[in-house]
Design a protein around this motif. Structure first.
Motif, PDB file in Angstrom:
ATOM      1  N   VAL A  32     -51.877  80.391 -74.886  1.00 42.35           N
ATOM      2  CA  VAL A  32     -51.727  81.806 -74.565  1.00 42.35           C
ATOM      3  C   VAL A  32     -51.026  81.939 -73.218  1.00 42.35           C
ATOM      4  N   VAL A  33     -49.983  82.750 -73.169  1.00 43.43           N
ATOM      5  CA  VAL A  33     -49.240  82.998 -71.936  1.00 43.43           C
ATOM      6  C   VAL A  33     -49.578  84.397 -71.430  1.00 43.43           C
ATOM      7  N   VAL A  34     -49.927  84.477 -70.147  1.00 42.20           N
ATOM      8  CA  VAL A  34     -50.263  85.753 -69.510  1.00 42.20           C
ATOM      9  C   VAL A  34     -49.066  86.193 -68.684  1.00 42.20           C
ATOM     10  N   VAL A  35     -48.578  87.421 -68.924  1.00 46.44           N
ATOM     11  CA  VAL A  35     -47.412  87.928 -68.207  1.00 46.44           C
ATOM     12  C   VAL A  35     -47.791  89.218 -67.488  1.00 46.44           C
ATOM     13  N   GLY A  36     -46.983  89.580 -66.506  1.00 48.94           N
ATOM     14  CA  GLY A  36     -47.226  90.812 -65.764  1.00 48.94           C
ATOM     15  C   GLY A  36     -46.563  90.748 -64.405  1.00 48.94           C
ATOM     16  N   ARG A  37     -46.436  91.921 -63.767  1.00 41.23           N
ATOM     17  CA  ARG A  37     -45.839  91.989 -62.443  1.00 41.23           C
ATOM     18  C   ARG A  37     -46.682  91.223 -61.435  1.00 41.23           C
ATOM     19  N   THR A  38     -46.069  90.814 -60.340  1.00 42.70           N
ATOM     20  CA  THR A  38     -46.804  90.187 -59.246  1.00 42.70           C
ATOM     21  C   THR A  38     -47.901  91.133 -58.772  1.00 42.70           C
ATOM     22  N   GLY A  39     -49.144  90.630 -58.707  1.00 43.10           N
ATOM     23  CA  GLY A  39     -50.273  91.448 -58.279  1.00 43.10           C
ATOM     24  C   GLY A  39     -50.864  92.324 -59.350  1.00 43.10           C
ATOM     25  N   SER A  40     -50.470  92.123 -60.613  1.00 46.83           N
ATOM     26  CA  SER A  40     -50.955  92.985 -61.696  1.00 46.83           C
ATOM     27  C   SER A  40     -52.369  92.661 -62.139  1.00 46.83           C
ATOM     28  N   GLY A  41     -52.884  91.487 -61.747  1.00 45.80           N
ATOM     29  CA  GLY A  41     -54.232  91.099 -62.148  1.00 45.80           C
ATOM     30  C   GLY A  41     -54.289  89.839 -62.987  1.00 45.80           C
ATOM     31  N   LYS A  42     -53.159  89.138 -63.106  1.00 43.81           N
ATOM     32  CA  LYS A  42     -53.139  87.918 -63.919  1.00 43.81           C
ATOM     33  C   LYS A  42     -54.102  86.867 -63.366  1.00 43.81           C
ATOM     34  N   SER A  43     -54.045  86.648 -62.053  1.00 43.85           N
ATOM     35  CA  SER A  43     -54.921  85.641 -61.449  1.00 43.85           C
ATOM     36  C   SER A  43     -56.385  86.037 -61.574  1.00 43.85           C
ATOM     37  N   THR A  44     -56.673  87.323 -61.495  1.00 43.47           N
ATOM     38  CA  THR A  44     -58.053  87.790 -61.685  1.00 43.47           C
ATOM     39  C   THR A  44     -58.530  87.506 -63.096  1.00 43.47           C
ATOM     40  N   LEU A  45     -57.671  87.738 -64.077  1.00 44.69           N
ATOM     41  CA  LEU A  45     -58.025  87.456 -65.463  1.00 44.69           C
ATOM     42  C   LEU A  45     -58.308  85.974 -65.645  1.00 44.69           C
ATOM     43  N   LEU A  46     -57.457  85.132 -65.082  1.00 41.57           N
ATOM     44  CA  LEU A  46     -57.679  83.693 -65.188  1.00 41.57           C
ATOM     45  C   LEU A  46     -58.954  83.271 -64.470  1.00 41.57           C
ATOM     46  N   GLY A  47     -59.187  83.861 -63.290  1.00 42.29           N
ATOM     47  CA  GLY A  47     -60.384  83.519 -62.539  1.00 42.29           C
ATOM     48  C   GLY A  47     -61.666  83.894 -63.246  1.00 42.29           C
ATOM     49  N   ALA A  48     -61.602  84.920 -64.069  1.00 38.96           N
ATOM     50  CA  ALA A  48     -62.796  85.344 -64.807  1.00 38.96           C
ATOM     51  C   ALA A  48     -63.175  84.342 -65.891  1.00 38.96           C
ATOM     52  N   LEU A  49     -62.233  83.522 -66.326  1.00 37.28           N
ATOM     53  CA  LEU A  49     -62.499  82.607 -67.440  1.00 37.28           C
ATOM     54  C   LEU A  49     -63.378  81.422 -67.047  1.00 37.28           C
ATOM     55  N   ASN A  50     -63.463  81.121 -65.744  1.00 37.45           N
ATOM     56  CA  ASN A  50     -64.351  80.024 -65.329  1.00 37.45           C
ATOM     57  C   ASN A  50     -65.422  80.489 -64.350  1.00 37.45           C
ATOM     58  N   GLY A  51     -65.568  81.819 -64.206  1.00 37.67           N
ATOM     59  CA  GLY A  51     -66.593  82.356 -63.334  1.00 37.67           C
ATOM     60  C   GLY A  51     -66.223  82.422 -61.874  1.00 37.67           C
ATOM     61  N   HIS A  52     -65.021  81.974 -61.533  1.00 36.79           N
ATOM     62  CA  HIS A  52     -64.584  82.081 -60.131  1.00 36.79           C
ATOM     63  C   HIS A  52     -64.628  83.539 -59.680  1.00 36.79           C
ATOM     64  N   VAL A  53     -64.275  84.425 -60.604  1.00 37.64           N
ATOM     65  CA  VAL A  53     -64.442  85.865 -60.406  1.00 37.64           C
ATOM     66  C   VAL A  53     -65.655  86.289 -61.235  1.00 37.64           C
ATOM     67  N   PRO A  54     -66.738  86.768 -60.632  1.00 40.12           N
ATOM     68  CA  PRO A  54     -66.869  87.194 -59.233  1.00 40.12           C
ATOM     69  C   PRO A  54     -67.712  86.261 -58.368  1.00 40.12           C
ATOM     70  N   HIS A  55     -68.122  85.090 -58.885  1.00 41.97           N
ATOM     71  CA  HIS A  55     -69.084  84.270 -58.151  1.00 41.97           C
ATOM     72  C   HIS A  55     -68.579  83.849 -56.781  1.00 41.97           C
ATOM     73  N   PHE A  56     -67.243  83.658 -56.638  1.00 41.42           N
ATOM     74  CA  PHE A  56     -66.680  83.277 -55.343  1.00 41.42           C
ATOM     75  C   PHE A  56     -65.879  84.405 -54.707  1.00 41.42           C
ATOM     76  N   THR A  57     -65.257  85.231 -55.515  1.00 40.77           N
ATOM     77  CA  THR A  57     -64.397  86.283 -54.967  1.00 40.77           C
ATOM     78  C   THR A  57     -65.162  87.538 -54.604  1.00 40.77           C
ATOM     79  N   GLY A  58     -66.377  87.710 -55.170  1.00 40.99           N
ATOM     80  CA  GLY A  58     -67.081  88.962 -54.988  1.00 40.99           C
ATOM     81  C   GLY A  58     -66.537  90.024 -55.927  1.00 40.99           C
ATOM     82  N   GLY A  59     -67.004  91.251 -55.747  1.00 40.86           N
ATOM     83  CA  GLY A  59     -66.573  92.337 -56.604  1.00 40.86           C
ATOM     84  C   GLY A  59     -67.626  92.684 -57.632  1.00 40.86           C
TER      85      GLY A  59
END
Length: 558
Positions: A32-59
């Motif tokens: 699966v390829v994730v596309v979007g503008r810079t800062g659109s939330g791609k990294s947040t989506l990826l971070g959610a897949l291993n719990g990095h978001v929100p366990h380390f990032t907060g929110g």
């Protein structure tokens, strides 16, 4: 394999959620390829897949993320380490050991695998990624591309069921990227590994995708590559060509586009006798002409802007740059290309004057050598934006960085912020630079450095983390600087950026200069460095859609 249900993520003090009501399913063994503008939330989506978001990032998180039956709300990243492997945007930041071999083994040590298994997997991965000769090399001594290969290898040795990669090929040369993507594809097809990739260089990965996730304003669309690319704001050149030509189905690979482009090649053959194809330097992103005289064309040889004579750089017994003599003309944009480890970054730092130089001379137009200038004057006259752009960010907010740049360069308040908006729109001014994505950090550094209007501009991989609109904005900015007579030197693996932006190309191999000439001649002649449209329309020397539109006005042939 992956199930997201009504997922909404809002960071502290954010005006709006980064992701809103995301619901989707990803099956086992999909790429699966994730596309979007810079800062659109791609990294947040990826971070959610291993719990990095929100366990380390907060929110704040509403909804659920379930990976292989484990809910990330109750399973922290360490609880998912045996099934989820993650490669971030900055490989060096993720390393925990000193050498390549140690880093490849580290993840397996944490999983308590038997020593015999660890040794076997390390050897397999070294061969798989072509880094066997680097096994004992210190990680900090590697080039950016080599570090990225090691980061990917360190994850592959643990044999994860889900592989999450954020810009995995951004620092790799075209051949290296193809090798890594071929490896990832084999994991998907042969072992059933699920792979989720966020990548701005879609021309490299789109053809391998089973599905595409398009992140726009916090919401996510899911569909086949052709379906999503039909309307996506982020699309590679081959898709832009298909849209312009009205092809259906829309091609996402070179092979499919070349089959559909037979009428275009025929039409180009009929016009070749009466039309002269322009180089990328005479066409702007919108397809209009740029005055050649303003770029030094049609007026004889361009004036020298920065010259190097027999420049040599050694690191102990390793010769990184071997007696390179080259002139970078004023008013021209020169792309510095070559495989990872070929000496591009070492040459740039030698040109700037801050890096080591074992021998040779570098001269500015006034005859001075940058190495002999005082540090403050050198930074003002010869600016170098490094690969790790975040190294140049040290203030507490985006606004503070912009205000400081305005003050240092003598511009009115808001000048740097306006430049930043052209590269990466919508970055909150109060955001801390360390909280930005890699692409946003690069955009901020570019805005800060370019606001000073230096005499010479050197850029090392400036398009890492930038989407296509941001690269178009960077191209426009660099052309404006070149039009004012500044030499611009860009070290890059981004062949599409070179096709759009560069006037000339210099190619290095093992520290030696092996090719130099107009970009249309050098890149089109290379299977590795040729952009997508050059491959689709060969043997015609067309590198970009703008050139094709000029050669074939609308209605000539589709």
């Amino acid at each position: 394999m992956i199930s997201l249900r009504q997922l909404t993520i809002r960071y502290a003090d954010a005006v709006a959620p980064t992701l809103r009501d995301v619901t989707l399913e990803i099956d086992e063994g999909e790429l699966v390829v994730v596309v979007g503008r810079t800062g659109s939330g791609k990294s947040t989506l990826l971070g959610a897949l291993n719990g990095h978001v929100p366990h380390f990032t907060g929110g704040t998180v509403h909804g659920s993320v379930v990976v292989a039956g484990r809910d990330t709300a109750t399973h922290r990243p360490r609880d998912l380490a045996d099934i989820v492997g993650v490669v971030g945007q900055d490989p060096l930041a993720g390393f925990v050991t000193d050498t390549v071999e140690e880093e490849l083994a580290y993840g397996m040590e944490q999983l308590a695998l038997p020593p015999a298994t660890m040794r076997k997997r390390v050897e397999e991965t070294l061969d798989l990624l072509g880094i066997a000769d680097l096994r004992a090399a210190p990680l900090r001594d590697l080039s950016g591309g080599q570090q990225q290969r090691v980061a990917i290898g360190a994850v592959l040795t643990t044999h994860p069921r889900l592989l999450v990669l954020d810009e995995p090929t951004s620092a790799l040369d075209p051949t290296g990227a193809e090798e890594v993507l071929a490896t990832i594809t084999r994991l998907v097809h042969d072992l059933g590994v699920t792979v989720v990739i966020a990548e701005h260089r879609l021309e490299r990965v789109l053809q391998y995708a089973d599905h595409v996730l398009d992140v726009v304003d916090g919401q996510v669309r899911s569909g086949s590559p052709a379906e999503i690319m039909r309307t996506s704001r982020i699309a590679p050149p081959v898709v832009e060509l298909g849209r312009w030509a009205g092809w259906s189905p829309l091609p996402v690979s070179i092979r499919d586009a070349r089959r559909a482009a037979a009428p275009l090649r025929t039409a180009l053959s009929h016009t070749s006798a009466s039309k002269v194809y322009v180089t990328s330097s005479t066409v702007d992103p919108a397809g209009g002409d740029i005055n050649p005289a303003s770029r030094g064309y049609g007026q004889g040889p361009a004036a020298p802007g920065l010259t190097a004579h027999r420049v040599r750089v050694d690191y102990g017994r390793v010769r990184a740059v071997a007696d390179v003599s080259v002139a970078f003309a004023a008013g021209r944009i020169t792309a510095l290309m070559g495989r990872n480890g070929s000496g591009k970054s070492s040459l740039l730092w030698a040109l700037q004057g801050s890096g080591p130089r074992t021998g040779g001379t570098v001269r500015l137009p006034d005859g001075s050598d940058p190495r002999d200038l005082k540090p403050a004057e050198r930074r003002r006259r010869v600016v170098l934006v490094p690969q790790n752009a975040s190294d140049l960010l040290y203030l507490e907010s985006v606004a503070a960085e912009c205000h400081c740049a305005d003050a240092d360069s003598g511009h009115a308040t808001g000048h740097t912020a306006a430049l930043l908006e052209t590269f990466a729109p919508g970055i909150p001014p109060e955001r801390h630079p360390r909280d930005l994505s890699a692409g946003q950090q690069l955009a901020l550094v570019l805005a800060v450095q370019l606001s000073a209007a230096p005499d010479v501009l050197l850029l090392d991989e400036p398009t890492r983390g930038l989407d296509y609109p941001a690269k178009a904005a960077l191209t426009t900015t660099l052309r404006a600087l070149a039009a004012q007579g500044q030499p611009v030197v860009v070290s890059t693996h981004d062949v599409e950026f070179v096709a759009d932006c560069a006037d000339e190309v210099v190619v290095l191999a093992e520290g030696e200069l092996i090719a130099q000439g107009p970009s249309a001649e050098v890149v089109a002649a290379s299977p590795a460095f040729a952009p997508q449209l050059a491959k689709v329309l060969a043997p015609h020397p067309i590198l970009t859609l703008a050139q094709l539109q000029q050669a074939l006005p609308q209605g000539d042939s589709r």
